[in-house]
Design an enzyme around this catalytic site. Structure first.
Site, PDB file in Angstrom:
ATOM      1  N   GLU A 131      -0.273  -6.856   1.432  1.00 21.70           N
ATOM      2  CA  GLU A 131      -0.936  -5.665   1.953  1.00 21.70           C
ATOM      3  C   GLU A 131      -2.294  -5.382   1.317  1.00 21.70           C
ATOM      4  OE1 GLU A 131       1.827  -2.401   1.754  1.00 21.70           O
ATOM      5  OE2 GLU A 131       3.235  -3.350   3.099  1.00 21.70           O
ATOM      6  N   GLU A 160       8.488  -7.682   5.249  1.00 19.16           N
ATOM      7  CA  GLU A 160       9.111  -6.431   4.795  1.00 19.16           C
ATOM      8  C   GLU A 160       9.486  -5.586   5.996  1.00 19.16           C
ATOM      9  OE1 GLU A 160       6.871  -3.981   2.031  1.00 19.16           O
ATOM     10  OE2 GLU A 160       6.331  -5.729   0.830  1.00 19.16           O
ATOM     11  N   ASN A 206       4.412  -6.859   7.301  1.00 17.92           N
ATOM     12  CA  ASN A 206       5.206  -5.778   6.723  1.00 17.92           C
ATOM     13  C   ASN A 206       5.154  -4.638   7.723  1.00 17.92           C
ATOM     14  OD1 ASN A 206       5.278  -7.449   4.542  1.00 17.92           O
ATOM     15  ND2 ASN A 206       4.193  -6.083   3.145  1.00 17.92           N
ATOM     16  N   HIS A 242       0.971  -8.746  -5.702  1.00 19.61           N
ATOM     17  CA  HIS A 242       1.515  -7.516  -5.126  1.00 19.61           C
ATOM     18  C   HIS A 242       0.968  -6.336  -5.944  1.00 19.61           C
ATOM     19  CE1 HIS A 242       4.990  -6.020  -2.434  1.00 19.61           C
ATOM     20  NE2 HIS A 242       4.431  -4.939  -2.921  1.00 19.61           N
ATOM     21  N   TYR A 285       6.937  -0.919   9.013  1.00 14.19           N
ATOM     22  CA  TYR A 285       7.865   0.183   8.761  1.00 14.19           C
ATOM     23  C   TYR A 285       7.915   1.207   9.886  1.00 14.19           C
ATOM     24  CZ  TYR A 285       8.292  -1.560   4.037  1.00 14.19           C
ATOM     25  OH  TYR A 285       8.567  -2.359   2.950  1.00 14.19           O
ATOM     26  N   ARG A 301      12.234 -13.097  -1.286  1.00 20.72           N
ATOM     27  CA  ARG A 301      10.792 -12.940  -1.508  1.00 20.72           C
ATOM     28  C   ARG A 301      10.565 -12.089  -2.750  1.00 20.72           C
ATOM     29  NH1 ARG A 301       6.846  -8.650   1.030  1.00 20.72           N
ATOM     30  NH2 ARG A 301       4.931  -9.397   0.062  1.00 20.72           N
TER      31      ARG A 301
HETATM   32  C1  PNW Z   1       4.904  -1.418   1.090  1.00 20.89           C
HETATM   33  N1  PNW Z   1       2.472   4.029   3.749  1.00 20.89           N
HETATM   34  O1  PNW Z   1       3.989  -0.427   0.835  1.00 20.89           O
HETATM   35  C2  PNW Z   1       4.916  -2.281  -0.149  1.00 20.89           C
HETATM   36  O2  PNW Z   1       4.594  -3.625   0.083  1.00 20.89           O
HETATM   37  C3  PNW Z   1       6.147  -2.150  -0.987  1.00 20.89           C
HETATM   38  O3  PNW Z   1       5.852  -2.524  -2.300  1.00 20.89           O
HETATM   39  C4  PNW Z   1       6.717  -0.764  -0.856  1.00 20.89           C
HETATM   40  O4  PNW Z   1       7.761  -0.503  -1.732  1.00 20.89           O
HETATM   41  C5  PNW Z   1       7.154  -0.626   0.592  1.00 20.89           C
HETATM   42  O5  PNW Z   1       6.102  -0.868   1.489  1.00 20.89           O
HETATM   43  C6  PNW Z   1       7.767   0.709   0.939  1.00 20.89           C
HETATM   44  O6  PNW Z   1       6.817   1.720   0.854  1.00 20.89           O
HETATM   45  C7  PNW Z   1       3.672   0.653   1.613  1.00 20.89           C
HETATM   46  O7  PNW Z   1       2.322   5.100   3.125  1.00 20.89           O
HETATM   47  C8  PNW Z   1       3.420   1.848   0.975  1.00 20.89           C
HETATM   48  O8  PNW Z   1       2.306   3.962   4.977  1.00 20.89           O
HETATM   49  C9  PNW Z   1       3.031   2.946   1.682  1.00 20.89           C
HETATM   50  C10 PNW Z   1       2.883   2.869   3.049  1.00 20.89           C
HETATM   51  C11 PNW Z   1       3.132   1.677   3.705  1.00 20.89           C
HETATM   52  C12 PNW Z   1       3.537   0.574   2.981  1.00 20.89           C
END
Ligand code: PNW
Length: 486
Positions: free
Chosen positions: A172, A384, A314, A125, A316, A79
């Site tokens: 996002e 992601e 995405n 993006h 995390y 991607r």
């Molecule tokens: C994503 N937060 O962004 C993006 O899609 C990527 O480009 C980035 O590198 C990746 O996650 C890792 O951070 C985020 O602060 C940036 O919660 C910040 C946050 C979440 C996602």
């Protein structure tokens, strides 16, 4: 008692993800126009820890080598995002198309296909052409920007769609709207609450930008459905981020409501119109009143023509939500909720990673997947997922390539995917963020999300242990070959 988890489908798509500004460099080459990120980094370098994407990983010149790595890692898919300002340097529907930019992405696509790797292309993006920001305020002009985005999408479908069958309109949109126009931490850095920012109105702009993003997405998908789908036979969707929220006080119904509200303000904001062709969540209307732009009957009819194929997720981390007391301030974008990493008992939501906002919470990932599938009913691709390891930003290469924390993170999150499949969710793919350590936006080159170590001085790439293991982790979860039906 632990039961055996469901298996991943045999045709489970997996690979690694990146984004143009984070890896490409070559910002003044190939006829590329400036984007709002060039301006953001250069105007006030402290906003990005003095880093910028001028060189980044120099992927612009080294993509063959990077794709060799993908091959070595066994990835079936990759991607990446197209920089709008490489294709149309001034961004607009009447501005010239840059053939050098087309040639660059053609090379990328052909080089992936030659290796048997499926390209997954993100159209946007976060790197809006600066010229559109200057011309009419960019994302703040809902009517203009959606027409320009539709035209840009058309150029991409026309020029790449014979070989690209997997499209993601936006990455996002929440981060674009909120970090770009409320906190001001991302380009274009507008905010009325951030001292580094002198302009912007946080009480209205994020909501206007949100609508512009939603309608731009819808225009691109409606166009694909009408003019390209029957010949190109691809799929199209959007990538939404959003943490999962649990109540801070498990006994307090107001915190339970706050968790739901927090997720509605983040995900429902975009997913209601995009996946259900419905108005914004009721709790948003209630809090924001007419600061939230209306959808007209024409908007709704466009949203209805813009049915897409998948939910790009995405993911995390997760957090706890504590309900705000009293009225939400006019600048609030979170649904009058306080976000916490520990619950009332002081229990952390998950294990710390190398970044303050990211803790590993695989059990809540399962809940998140299952909730999203139930709400929106679309097949999910994880577009992601990943993390920096604790202390990784301070490590020398020899240490950083040994990344057990990341391996565990991948394992646990793939396990959660299997469990959500067991809950009934349809989950069809997984992209680890990221192929390479790269420019982490306002955090500069500190946090390292890559499965490949990037030396930012020599630009040498070195695979970390996790890079080669993802293949095995996934293969093990796919189970033995069935009778060849996949
Ligand atoms: C994503 N937060 O962004 C993006 O899609 C990527 O480009 C980035 O590198 C990746 O996650 C890792 O951070 C985020 O602060 C940036 O919660 C910040 C946050 C979440 C996602």
């Amino acid at each position: 008692m632990a039961s055996a988890s469901a298996l991943l489908p045999r045709d489970f798509e997996w690979g690694f993800a990146t984004a143009a500004y984070q890896i490409e460099g070559g910002v003044n080459e190939g006829g590329r126009g400036k984007s709002i990120w060039d301006t953001f980094c250069h105007l006030e370098p402290s906003r990005t820890k003095n880093a910028n994407g001028d060189v980044a990983c120099d992927h612009y010149h080294r993509f063959e080598q990077d794709f060799d790595l993908l091959g070595q890692y066994g990835a079936g898919a990759y991607r990446f995002s197209i920089a709008w300002s490489r294709i149309i340097p001034l961004g607009g529907r009447n501005d010239p198309v840059n053939e050098e930019g087309i040639r660059f992405y053609n090379q990328l696509i052909d080089s992936l296909l030659a290796r048997g790797i499926t390209p997954w292309v993100t159209l946007y993006h976060w790197d809006l052409p600066q010229a559109l920001h200057d011309r009419y305020g960019g994302w703040l002009d809902v009517d203009e920007v959606q027409k320009d985005f539709e035209h840009y999408a058309r150029v991409c479908f026309e020029r790449f769609g014979d070989r690209v069958c997997n499209w993601i309109t936006l990455n996002e949109p929440w981060i674009q709207a909120v970090y770009g126009y409320a906190t001001g931490g991302n380009a274009p850095g507008r905010s009325s609450t951030n001292k580094q920012s002198t302009d912007g109105d946080t009480t209205t702009e994020p909501w206007i930008v949100g609508k512009a993003l939603i309608m731009s997405h819808a225009r691109a998908v409606a166009l694909y459905n009408k003019e390209f789908r029957h010949t190109q036979r691809g799929v199209i969707g959007v990538s939404l981020n959003g943490d999962y929220f649990e109540p801070w006080d498990a006994e307090d119904p107001q915190d339970a409501e706050a968790s739901e509200r927090r997720m509605e303000f983040h995900i429902g904001w975009f997913a209601n119109p995009i996946f259900l062709a419905k108005d914004y969540p009721t709790c948003m209307r209630k809090q924001l009143g007419d600061r939230l732009p209306e959808f007209t009957p024409d908007d709704f009819s466009l949203l209805a023509q813009a049915e897409c194929d998948f939910y790009g997720m995405n993911y995390y981390t997760a957090q706890f939500a504590k309900h705000g007391t009293g009225e939400a301030p006019l600048t609030d974008v979170l649904g009058n909720v306080e976000e916490l990493q520990h619950d009332k008992q002081g229990t952390p939501v998950g294990k710390e990673s190398g970044l303050h906002w990211l803790r590993s919470c695989p059990d809540l990932f399962r809940k998140h997947l299952t909730r999203i599938y139930k709400l929106y009913g679309k097949p999910i691709y994880i577009t992601e997922n990943g993390c920096p390891c604790p202390g990784e930003d301070k490590m020398v290469k020899e240490e950083a390539v040994n990344d057990p924390y990341r391996i565990q993170y991948f394992q646990d999150h793939l396990d959660a995917i299997c469990k959500s499949i067991e809950d009934g969710s349809v989950i069809k793919g997984y992209f680890a963020w990221s192929l390479l350590d790269n420019l982490e936006w306002s955090d500069g080159f500190g946090p390292r999300f890559g499965v490949t170590y990037t030396d930012y001085v020599t630009l040498e790439r070195t695979p970390k242990k996790s890079a080669l293991l993802l293949k095995d982790i996934i293969a093990k979860r796919q189970g033995p070959l069935s009778n060849g039906t996949h």
